[in-house]
Write a protein that holds these residues in place. Structure first.
Motif: not given
Lengths: 514, 433
Positions: B155-163, B230-233
């Motif tokens: 969970d986190g803000p989009p800017a910190k998304l680990n692509r 899938d999302l990782k931050y």
């Protein structure tokens, strides 16, 4: 657009906004394309700040230029001048690309924005697209991509080989940029071409063979036997493509010690030099064309009631200061103002086409009074460059208006002599000399690579063909020669040879620094 | 036609060019910067500067025709009285033609004027200086801890998304759940089209293919390309970091014997010191103490701008310093530095007291103590001042005590450099002389 609706002025006051810009552009384009029949690349208008304008200035007017300290230097100087108020910034900057990119400044008033769009987006744009030099030498649709490539490549090299190494190569390449131009594109003769020509020649001989000629005694010529060494040297210089006027090209292809990435850097600088070559040769025409077009468009806008009287006055004020030509004694004088000369000549062509005097009929029988001013102008814009344009179109009336006179200066004497003034005896003379002043080939020193001793000491010999005794500036020459030596890697020699007598007037030499 | 607003583009695109330019002319610019310091008033030391440099490295030569040889013709506008055959004397010092030959862009190649920003100016100024003996590293100020990487979260803000991690998860899930590729579906569609196009249609096969296609399309719809699962931050934690903390004491004599010009010298020195410290050490505390026969702690402004006069008792300043130390800066937690400026005058009987205080109380808790003696420029062979004589003994036995004399603004910068150029090692022997 209907005329009834647009009786109201497009704007009042100085403020502009994007909606207004769009509306104004449409009105301008309608006049430019529909009425005047200009042929344009699609336009892209970009609004920028003063700082960005300075930026663009510093990188020889190109967006996305690669990084180099000299651009930083120019920026620093321009910035000081601008801050002090010593120099105003240009209102616009236009790039010869497809789409044609026009930079306009946010500080401009709405009137200035219109002037700028008429000037750059119509005038310069038409000129870029239609002039033969630009068509021959530049590829407007590729330049932006090439710049991007160049920037990335230079940055990559900096990362790999270090700032200093890249800087050293670019410094040297920049010094040789004016000599990095192929003025005469070589058409390589293929082997089959040669064979074909041989066959044609033989056939001709066979067809015209006459037994009679055989009986005439031959002149016994004492020919020097060609030594194998001389033949070898001849072959070598031929394989190197000597003599070669494009120094950068020669160094890129033949410098013995250059690494590949350095050759690519030389190539980048050479390509940019080539790209700018037409602009250097068409300053008067390019600005003349753009100034004429903006004057025409603004006048028509005013006639249609699309701009207010206030805006028209503002336009006239800035227009007249742009085309101001100080006299030679004036302290502001620094040569001819290309806007002034160009604009005057374009207006003059219009006058000659529409209301010629008997004198004009004598001088310009082709166009005098044919009534098609725009047609004549477009013809001129497409097919001439500054020197040929002046030679063709500078009229006696204009020479009188500008009160032109010709000075002969011999550096040995402490006097100069007036050779011709604007009278019947002097018109042609003045026109010829002025045209020569704008001839890039006459302005730049004629320098060629004449010998590269690849089998021996590897000394490179350059030759400057001296015209009328004008030698190279010694200080600059020595420094530039140092740059040549840096790229070549061995001793470099420059001979200044008189073009007529073939006598060597001066020699310079440089060794690469270890 | 497009209109594009470029005004919001990142500013200073030319920054890279400028850095390269400054780098190129670094030696010359540094020289000019130091010159500038000499000329400036105290109140102006801190600021940008118009710099004039003369640099060989900045030339951009090219092959150009000279103006001193040969003959040439040219055309000029604005003739009034000349007739053919007239001769005109050339203007003095220039090639002919009434200014035709002035370099058009006005660029004198040798002198080059431009302006430096405050940042650039100071950067060059304090190029490689630092505080000596910065040893006591202590935890300070837990209020401003620094962010540290601390693994991943869901969970986190989009800017910190680990692509990278997100796409890796997505790929794994897509493979596991057999999400059909677009190319598979297209292939199948092509196959169906081909079958349908045939003269003898195999209806059964087509139906089968269609069913398969429907299934694939459905599967593609159900199994998302990227699922929230899938999302990782990237996660960051704020952790306090140990920091060095230092305090600098600035002691200045403002008595009557200090003339305005001497005070100016001393102030210049402290101004430099202040700039240097506030630039390089955000965490350095600075204490200003000025003294006549009494000493007081003052704020920066008073220290540099106010004037006062009276007699001189140096020890009062040292006492004040000790008082401040004991109140606010326990020596076991703080790196303590001191710089003192004076004209060397002191009451004779006070000198002994000063030396004792220095040796017993101050030097043991100090990392570095610098004494600057300012004197009038005329004084070429300096007399032994009271303070200089007294301090000389101290300097011999304590390596972290340095003393220097300054008599003109131009000396300040070299002395300053000497005192703070990395190590203070050189200082002892100089002072011993």
């Amino acid at each position: 657009m209907t005329a009834v609706l647009t009786r109201r002025p497009l704007f009042e006051g100085a403020e502009w906004n994007f909606e207004l810009l769009k509306k104004a552009y449409d009105a301008i384009e309608e006049i430019g394309v529909a009425e005047m029949g200009l042929d344009l690349y699609p336009n892209q208008i970009e609004v920028i700040t003063a700082e960005q304008m300075l930026d663009a200035y510093a990188s020889i007017g190109m967006p996305n230029m690669y990084r180099h300290w000299s651009f930083g230097k120019h920026f620093a100087r321009e910035e000081v001048l601008y801050r002090k108020g010593a120099r105003a910034l240009a209102y616009e900057l236009v790039i010869n690309s497809n789409p044609c990119i026009n930079y306009v400044m946010e500080e401009n008033t709405m009137t200035m924005q219109m002037l700028v769009m008429a000037h750059a987006a119509m005038g310069h744009n038409h000129f870029f697209k239609n002039n033969y030099l630009f068509q021959q030498w530049t590829d407007a649709s590729a330049i932006l991509d090439y710049l991007r490539f160049a920037k990335e490549y230079v940055a990559e090299c900096e990362e790999k080989y270090g700032l200093d190494a890249v800087e050293a190569v670019l410094d040297s390449a920049h010094a040789l940029m004016p000599q990095g131009i192929s003025r005469h594109p070589v058409r390589r003769q293929s082997r089959t071409d040669k064979q074909e020509r041989e066959i044609i020649r033989r056939e001709y001989h066979e067809a015209t063979y006459n037994e009679l000629w055989r009986t005439i005694p031959r002149l016994q010529r004492q020919e020097k036997p060609i030594t194998p060494e001389a033949r070898e040297a001849e072959e070598e210089s031929q394989s190197l493509g000597l003599p070669q006027e494009n120094l950068l090209y020669f160094l890129e292809k033949h410098a013995p010690k250059l690494e590949d990435w350095k050759r690519e850097l030389l190539r980048i600088v050479r390509m940019l030099g080539q790209y700018f070559y037409p602009q250097r040769q068409t300053k008067v025409m390019n600005e003349g064309c753009a100034t004429f077009v903006h004057y025409e468009i603004m006048s028509r806008l005013y006639d249609k009631g699309l701009i207010t009287e206030g805006a028209m006055l503002e336009f006239m004020h800035s227009h007249s200061s742009v085309i101001y030509q100080p006299r030679f004694e004036d302290k502001h004088f620094s040569g001819f103002n290309p806007y002034a000369l160009g604009f005057a000549m374009m207006r003059d062509i219009k006058r000659i086409s529409e209301e010629p005097s008997p004198e004009d009929r004598d001088w310009f029988p082709d166009i005098a009074g044919n009534g098609d001013a725009l047609g004549n102008l477009k013809e001129a814009w497409a097919n001439f460059r500054d020197d040929s344009f002046i030679l063709q179109y500078l009229s006696p009336k204009l020479m009188r208006d500008f009160r032109l006179f010709q000075i002969h200066d011999n550096t040995g004497s402490s006097f100069v002599e007036v050779k011709a003034i604007h009278d019947d005896a002097g018109y042609r003379q003045i026109r010829r000399v002025l045209a020569e002043q704008y001839d890039a080939a006459a302005r730049d020193p004629d320098i060629q690579v004449v010998n590269a001793d690849l089998s021996g000491g590897r000394r490179l010999t350059l030759q400057h063909r001296v015209r009328r005794g004008v030698l190279l500036d010694k200080d600059q020459c020595d420094r530039t020669l140092q740059h040549v030596a840096h790229l070549w890697g061995y001793r470099v020699k420059m001979l200044e040879v008189d073009a007529e007598s073939g006598k060597v007037l001066k020699e310079h030499e440089a060794l690469p620094l270890p | 036609m497009h209109i594009i607003d470029r005004r919001l583009n990142p500013k200073s695109k030319s920054l890279g060019n400028r850095q390269r330019f400054l780098r190129r002319a670094k030696a010359e610019i540094r020289e000019a910067v130091r010159d500038a310091l000499k000329r400036r008033k105290v109140s102006e030391v801190d600021g940008g500067e118009n710099i004039r440099i003369r640099s060989k490295g900045l030339r951009e030569p090219s092959f150009a025709l000279g103006s001193t040889t040969g003959e040439r013709d040219f055309v000029l506008p604005g003739n009034r009285e000349y007739q053919v055959g007239d001769v005109i004397r050339k203007p003095e010092g220039g090639a002919g033609g009434g200014g035709q030959k002035g370099s058009p862009d006005g660029e004198g190649e040798d002198d080059f004027v431009f302006s430096l920003t405050r940042e650039e100016f100071l950067d060059l100024f304090f190029d490689d200086l630092k505080l000596p003996n910065l040893v006591k590293a202590k935890l300070k100020d837990l209020r401003s801890p620094e962010p540290v990487r601390a693994g991943l979260t869901t969970d986190g803000p989009p800017a910190k998304l680990n692509r990278i991690r997100t796409m890796r998860n997505s790929l794994a899930r897509r493979i596991a759940l057999r999400r059909p590729r677009l190319s598979e579906i297209e292939e199948l569609e092509a196959q169906i089209a081909e079958e349908e196009f045939r003269d003898t249609q195999d209806h059964e096969l087509i139906a089968k293919l269609r069913a398969r296609l429907a299934r694939l399309v459905h599967l593609r719809k159900v199994v998302a390309y990227i699922d929230p699962i899938d999302l990782k931050y990237n996660r960051h934690e704020r952790r306090p970091k140990p920091k060095t903390q230092a305090v600098m004491f600035c002691l200045m004599d403002v008595s009557a014997s200090m003339t305005e010009s001497l005070k100016d010298l001393a102030k210049r020195f402290f101004m430099l010191l202040h700039l240097f410290l506030s630039r390089h050490y955000a965490e350095v505390d600075i204490v200003f103490i000025r003294h006549t026969t009494t000493a007081q702690e003052v704020d920066e402004d008073t220290f540099f701008r106010d004037t006062e006069s009276g007699g001189t008792v140096i020890s009062t300043a040292l006492e004040e310093m000790l008082r401040v130390v004991s109140e606010r800066y326990p020596p076991e937690d703080w790196n303590i530095y001191a710089a003192q400026a004076s004209d060397g005058h002191n009451f004779d009987d006070d000198m002994e007291r000063c030396v004792t205080m220095l040796e017993q109380d101050i030097l043991p808790i100090c990392q570095y103590f610098a004494y600057i003696e300012v004197m009038p420029e005329a004084q070429i062979a300096p007399m032994q001042s009271v303070a200089w004589a007294g301090y000389s003994e101290v300097a011999q036995s304590y390596p972290h005590f340095a003393m220097r004399r300054v008599s003109s603004p131009s000396e300040i910068y070299p002395v300053f450099r000497e005192l703070f150029s990395g190590t203070a090692a050189g200082s002892e022997e100089r002072a011993a002389r």
